[in-house]
Design an enzyme around this catalytic site. Structure first.
Site, PDB file in Angstrom:
ATOM      1  N   LYS A 153       1.250  -0.981  -0.314  1.00  0.00           N
ATOM      2  CA  LYS A 153      -0.299   0.440  -0.065  1.00  0.00           C
ATOM      3  C   LYS A 153       0.969   1.052   0.021  1.00  0.00           C
ATOM      4  O   LYS A 153       1.873   1.009   0.365  1.00  0.00           O
ATOM      5  CB  LYS A 153      -0.912   0.186   1.376  1.00  0.00           C
ATOM      6  CG  LYS A 153      -2.056   0.647   1.165  1.00  0.00           C
ATOM      7  CD  LYS A 153      -3.261   0.491   0.750  1.00  0.00           C
ATOM      8  CE  LYS A 153      -4.844   0.774   0.611  1.00  0.00           C
ATOM      9  NZ  LYS A 153      -5.655   0.326   0.282  1.00  0.00           N
ATOM     10  N   ALA A 210     -17.896   6.398  -5.055  1.00  0.00           N
ATOM     11  CA  ALA A 210     -17.565   5.125  -6.523  1.00  0.00           C
ATOM     12  C   ALA A 210     -18.205   3.747  -5.466  1.00  0.00           C
ATOM     13  O   ALA A 210     -19.416   3.650  -6.570  1.00  0.00           O
ATOM     14  CB  ALA A 210     -16.680   5.228  -6.617  1.00  0.00           C
TER      15      ALA A 210
HETATM   16  P1  NAI Z   1     -14.972   7.569  -2.640  1.00  0.00           P
HETATM   17  O1  NAI Z   1     -14.193   8.302  -1.749  1.00  0.00           O
HETATM   18  O2  NAI Z   1     -15.489   7.311  -3.616  1.00  0.00           O
HETATM   19  O3  NAI Z   1     -16.758   7.247  -1.420  1.00  0.00           O
HETATM   20  C1  NAI Z   1     -16.284   7.352   0.200  1.00  0.00           C
HETATM   21  C2  NAI Z   1     -17.493   8.293   0.583  1.00  0.00           C
HETATM   22  O4  NAI Z   1     -17.994   8.321   1.506  1.00  0.00           O
HETATM   23  C3  NAI Z   1     -18.057   9.713  -0.198  1.00  0.00           C
HETATM   24  O5  NAI Z   1     -19.176   9.942  -0.625  1.00  0.00           O
HETATM   25  C4  NAI Z   1     -17.850  10.341   1.202  1.00  0.00           C
HETATM   26  O6  NAI Z   1     -18.651  11.716   1.068  1.00  0.00           O
HETATM   27  C5  NAI Z   1     -18.504   9.747   2.320  1.00  0.00           C
HETATM   28  N1  NAI Z   1     -18.555   9.387   3.552  1.00  0.00           N
HETATM   29  C6  NAI Z   1     -16.659  10.172   4.360  1.00  0.00           C
HETATM   30  N2  NAI Z   1     -17.454  10.513   5.385  1.00  0.00           N
HETATM   31  C7  NAI Z   1     -18.776   9.843   5.708  1.00  0.00           C
HETATM   32  C8  NAI Z   1     -19.729   9.617   7.230  1.00  0.00           C
HETATM   33  N3  NAI Z   1     -18.532   9.899   7.961  1.00  0.00           N
HETATM   34  N4  NAI Z   1     -20.961   9.525   7.097  1.00  0.00           N
HETATM   35  C9  NAI Z   1     -20.528   9.110   5.306  1.00  0.00           C
HETATM   36  N5  NAI Z   1     -20.578   9.352   4.609  1.00  0.00           N
HETATM   37  C10 NAI Z   1     -19.123   9.506   4.249  1.00  0.00           C
HETATM   38  O7  NAI Z   1     -14.965   5.911  -1.354  1.00  0.00           O
HETATM   39  P2  NAI Z   1     -15.025   4.778  -2.244  1.00  0.00           P
HETATM   40  O8  NAI Z   1     -14.318   4.463  -3.357  1.00  0.00           O
HETATM   41  O9  NAI Z   1     -16.379   4.513  -2.331  1.00  0.00           O
HETATM   42  O10 NAI Z   1     -14.472   3.750  -1.355  1.00  0.00           O
HETATM   43  C11 NAI Z   1     -15.352   3.283  -0.429  1.00  0.00           C
HETATM   44  C12 NAI Z   1     -14.343   2.395   0.725  1.00  0.00           C
HETATM   45  O11 NAI Z   1     -13.989   1.345   1.017  1.00  0.00           O
HETATM   46  C13 NAI Z   1     -12.871   2.810   1.349  1.00  0.00           C
HETATM   47  O12 NAI Z   1     -13.417   2.673   2.635  1.00  0.00           O
HETATM   48  C14 NAI Z   1     -12.306   2.164   0.679  1.00  0.00           C
HETATM   49  O13 NAI Z   1     -10.937   2.271   1.188  1.00  0.00           O
HETATM   50  C15 NAI Z   1     -13.156   0.889   0.277  1.00  0.00           C
HETATM   51  N6  NAI Z   1     -12.776   0.615  -0.300  1.00  0.00           N
HETATM   52  C16 NAI Z   1     -12.938   0.793  -2.425  1.00  0.00           C
HETATM   53  C17 NAI Z   1     -12.920   0.376  -2.965  1.00  0.00           C
HETATM   54  C18 NAI Z   1     -12.864   0.586  -4.785  1.00  0.00           C
HETATM   55  O14 NAI Z   1     -12.806  -0.219  -5.197  1.00  0.00           O
HETATM   56  N7  NAI Z   1     -13.391   1.926  -4.517  1.00  0.00           N
HETATM   57  C19 NAI Z   1     -11.941  -1.004  -2.805  1.00  0.00           C
HETATM   58  C20 NAI Z   1     -11.831  -1.768  -1.543  1.00  0.00           C
HETATM   59  C21 NAI Z   1     -12.477  -1.070  -0.675  1.00  0.00           C
END
Ligand code: NAI
Length: 366
Positions: free
Chosen positions: A99, A202
């Site tokens: 990472k 996402a």
């Molecule tokens: P992203 O950044 O697109 O979405 C995260 C969302 O959570 C944002 O819309 C943000 O405004 C919201 N958020 C932040 N704090 C919050 C809170 N306290 N309450 C409610 N909403 C809140 O990230 P993504 O890509 O959707 O990933 C989400 C999670 O999944 C992360 O923890 C990431 O590490 C994990 N993940 C993502 C993968 C991927 O393919 N994108 C793969 C494996 C894990």
């Protein structure tokens, strides 16, 4: 007379301090290599962790965040890269775990030169670490990094790469939720099942849509109200406050925003039967796996459930990206999850403990 500090002794003290800060760190877990990458011209400050390369080159995302303290960045990279070793192993991929954390504000500190400098730091590892996208990074950033290294994945589909990994992550989470629902509620469909999605980014937004299409009653929360509203509308569901989503009366809670949401404060107040979501490191501490089980809540270990994205990346690494093969591979996640739940039930242990044990065996650590 003023006594001057002996520079050699001073340097030794500092080196000893730094080494003990890293080697004795609670999350160190025998990392093979940790690189502190710095570039004064671009302001690059990044830490690349290579946890384990027993199964193949260490693969994992680049996360950009404005860490207040260097120690927080180190803790994050160590936990996340170990998590990648476990995730890649249980997903049946020929990849080790690594990472990168890039220290800075993703909204204000990004420049093409900074991304290129990170690319050069990754290139210097000669393929021991393969980078992909994570929180705070975009497809465009990955293309900038790729100007300096070929060891970067999750790239533009127009150029024959796999593109955004998040749809495959969302698919894997949706399939995992079905597995948990079958086990706890004894049902094969999601009609009327109440599911709370924390975070409509996402992964969360796509997940909410899939669940809504399958007939679930979806609740969505996001700190960005527009995102929450858009995701809730697409899912035919409703928006819930960010302070309420964890404690909503639901069958399934899907954390898709932040880590450490399952902790001493939240677990006693949860009103769900299942926790199964995409966020990495959902358990604040390992003991919280037991705290969930004691409350009768089934927990789908995060790194098993959210492996869809890295599976997508792995097919790019092999040089034979094929979307149909990726979907087929993601569809194997429920089988692994069922095996974990079975062993946990048989041995009276929690699913997270069983998953860790399986992963440790696969990476030659037991
Ligand atoms: P992203 O950044 O697109 O979405 C995260 C969302 O959570 C944002 O819309 C943000 O405004 C919201 N958020 C932040 N704090 C919050 C809170 N306290 N309450 C409610 N909403 C809140 O990230 P993504 O890509 O959707 O990933 C989400 C999670 O999944 C992360 O923890 C990431 O590490 C994990 N993940 C993502 C993968 C991927 O393919 N994108 C793969 C494996 C894990």
């Amino acid at each position: 007379m003023v006594r001057r500090a002996n520079p050699a002794i001073q340097a030794l003290k500092e080196e000893t301090y730094i080494m003990s800060a890293v080697f004795d760190h609670g999350e160190f877990d025998h990392h093979e290599q940790i690189v502190f990458a710095n570039d004064h011209q671009t302001g690059l400050k990044a830490i690349i962790g290579v946890h384990n390369s027993f199964l193949g080159p260490a693969a994992g995302g680049v996360r950009m965040a404005p860490y207040a303290r260097m120690e927080d960045a180190l803790t994050d990279v160590l936990r996340l890269s170990r998590g990648m070793s476990y995730k890649n192993a249980l997903a049946g991929l020929p990849l080790g775990g690594g990472k990168t954390v890039l220290i800075g504000n993703p909204r204000t500190d990004k420049t093409p030169a900074l991304m290129a400098a990170l690319g050069r730091a990754i290139e210097r590892l000669n393929g021991r670490y393969l980078a992909a996208e994570d929180v705070g990074m975009t497809l465009a950033d990955m293309e900038q990094i790729a100007t300096e290294t070929s060891h970067v994945f999750g790239r533009d589909p127009k150029a024959g790469f796999g593109g955004e990994p998040s749809p495959m992550t969302a698919l894997g989470v949706a399939l995992s939720i079905r597995t948990c629902v079958r086990r706890v509620l004894g049902r094969d469909d999601l009609k009327g099942v109440r599911i709370g999605v924390q975070g409509a980014g996402a992964v969360g937004a796509d997940l909410a849509r899939q669940l809504g299409e399958a007939g679930a009653e979806v609740l969505v929360a996001d700190v960005d109200p527009a995102r929450a509203q858009a995701a809730a509308s697409a899912a035919g569901g409703q928006v819930v406050g960010v302070g309420d989503i964890l404690f909503a009366d639901v069958d399934v809670l899907a954390p898709c925003a932040l880590g450490a949401v399952l902790n001493d404060e939240t677990i006693p107040a949860l009103r769900t039967k299942i926790v199964c979501g995409a966020a990495n490191n959902q358990l604040a501490e390992p003991r919280h796996g037991l705290a969930l089980a004691q409350r009768g809540i089934l927990y789908g270990p995060d790194y098993v459930v959210n492996a869809g994205g890295i599976i997508n990346v792995a097919y790019e690494v092999s040089g034979t990206y094929d979307a149909a093969k990726v979907v087929e591979h993601v569809q194997r996640i429920p089988r692994t999850l069922e095996q974990i739940f079975e062993e946990a039930a048989d041995e009276g242990l929690t699913p997270d403990v069983i998953a860790d044990r399986m992963a440790q065996r696969l990476i030659g650590r037991s």
